[in-house]
Design an enzyme around this catalytic site. Sequence first.
Site, short mmCIF file in Angstrom:
data_model
loop_
_atom_site.label_atom_id
_atom_site.label_comp_id
_atom_site.label_asym_id
_atom_site.label_seq_id
_atom_site.Cartn_x
_atom_site.Cartn_y
_atom_site.Cartn_z
N ARG A 35 -20.74 -64.31 19.95
CA ARG A 35 -22.01 -63.70 19.52
C ARG A 35 -23.18 -64.65 19.76
NH1 ARG A 35 -20.06 -60.37 14.13
NH2 ARG A 35 -19.46 -58.52 15.31
N LYS A 198 -6.69 -41.78 13.31
CA LYS A 198 -6.94 -40.47 12.68
C LYS A 198 -8.00 -39.62 13.36
CE LYS A 198 -5.70 -41.78 8.00
NZ LYS A 198 -6.24 -42.07 6.68
N GLY A 354 -14.79 -50.38 16.88
CA GLY A 354 -13.57 -50.67 16.12
C GLY A 354 -12.52 -51.45 16.86
N GLY A 377 -19.37 -50.72 14.30
CA GLY A 377 -19.97 -49.57 13.62
C GLY A 377 -21.17 -49.02 14.38
P1 AMP Z 1 -8.90 -46.76 14.78
O1 AMP Z 1 -9.48 -47.83 13.91
O2 AMP Z 1 -9.11 -45.38 14.30
O3 AMP Z 1 -9.33 -46.94 16.22
O4 AMP Z 1 -7.32 -46.91 14.71
C1 AMP Z 1 -6.67 -48.02 15.23
C2 AMP Z 1 -5.29 -48.05 14.70
O5 AMP Z 1 -4.58 -46.89 15.11
C3 AMP Z 1 -4.48 -49.22 15.22
O6 AMP Z 1 -4.25 -50.09 14.16
C4 AMP Z 1 -3.19 -48.58 15.72
O7 AMP Z 1 -2.05 -49.27 15.31
C5 AMP Z 1 -3.22 -47.21 15.09
N1 AMP Z 1 -2.40 -46.24 15.83
C6 AMP Z 1 -2.44 -45.96 17.13
N2 AMP Z 1 -1.48 -45.08 17.47
C7 AMP Z 1 -0.79 -44.80 16.35
C8 AMP Z 1 0.35 -43.96 16.04
N3 AMP Z 1 0.93 -43.25 16.99
N4 AMP Z 1 0.78 -43.94 14.78
C9 AMP Z 1 0.17 -44.67 13.84
N5 AMP Z 1 -0.90 -45.46 14.06
C10 AMP Z 1 -1.37 -45.53 15.29
#
Ligand code: AMP
Length: 396
Positions: A35, A198, A354, A377
């Site tokens: 940074r 999610k 993220g 963010g």
């Molecule tokens: P996000 O912060 O929404 O981008 O989510 C990232 C997280 O999603 C990471 O820690 C991954 O381990 C998790 N992730 C990716 N694929 C899967 C899956 N098939 N089942 C559970 N978690 C997952």
Amino acid sequence: MKTIKDFNFKGKKALIRVDFNVPLDADFNVTDDNRIEAAKPTIIKILEDGGSAVLMSHLGRPDGKVNPDLSLKHICNKASEVLGITVKFVEESTGPLAEKAVAELKTGEVLLLENLRFHAEEEKGDKNFAEQLSKLGDIYVNDAFGTAHRAHASTTIVAQFFPEKKCFGFLLAKEIEAIEKVMRTGEKPVTAILGGAKVSSKITIIENILDKVDHLIIGGGMTYTFVKAKGGKVGDSICEDDKMELALEILDQAKKKGVEVHIPADVLAADDFNNNAKTKVVNSDEIPEGWQGLDAGPKTLEIFKEVILKSKTILWNGPIGVFEMENFAKGTIAIGNYIDEATQKGAFSLVGGGDSVAAVKQFGFENKVSYVSTGGGAMLESLEGKTLPGIAAILA
Ligand code: AMP
């Protein structure tokens, strides 16, 4: 868009909002200076013009209280090393002490103010505090993308005290250009790859980008909400039942808008959420009970590869599998390799928001994509189509 290139800083003091919120070890050594490096071009341009630089930043979350562990004095040595010039420090961010230090600052010198968040007024976006800050420079430069989504005193409110004398630094301008390319001006076909855990945390992004992209690749944990919504069996995979209707609506909207959606056809399933679990490749809609999909399967990766290689503009947000576990990182690594190949063939690729940045760094793709965003963010909110207050304040 007024950038730092539009100003000559000769004889001027620039008040620069930087993002020096860097990680420190137990002995207060900076463990990642990215940074500081990222803010360097802006600071150097000002000094080379014949100006001086007053740097303001936050560090950690002191919640409006003085916390010596989070003093920006810990950053001074590293900042001096990176910038190649001794960075002075003042133990206040406003008031007589700070004003005196600024008054004594000579051409070519750099002064770092104390952690802004030692004052609760900073995060409240307090106008009086912003006015105090505004006394510390002739021209306001915002170069902190990581906090551009916050309407804090130093990121947004202070700009109103510099009606004609405010601009973006090089870093913030680069972030804005990268988002513009993906959202508006990028060459077609435009592909967004969205992964992560999610649907619920990505829904606003999906809705916003359906108007901008030709292809939408869905991966990661989000997959299973879509597959189940379409009538598939997802076993014990992560799934948001309450978002299934929404998933079908998204697919319907995509169809109407002519967006091709690519959802994994096969997945690597495991009998436990564990790196050493038993695994097998199964169709994504035939996952047996007791098994969960943790990565994309080989057929899926072939399809994703084909789409990515024909894309001219690529956005990547979110891992395609549970990349933190070695045995389920292959899909995410493969996606990185395809994007690398597409970029070498001339595509513009942006990674941001993220965990995707963490994945990109972990697997060494940082220099293989066109641009890695510095704001988690702030990037997510930009992709959601929001105008960030820190950006709006400069444009006003
Ligand atoms: P996000 O912060 O929404 O981008 O989510 C990232 C997280 O999603 C990471 O820690 C991954 O381990 C998790 N992730 C990716 N694929 C899967 C899956 N098939 N089942 C559970 N978690 C997952």
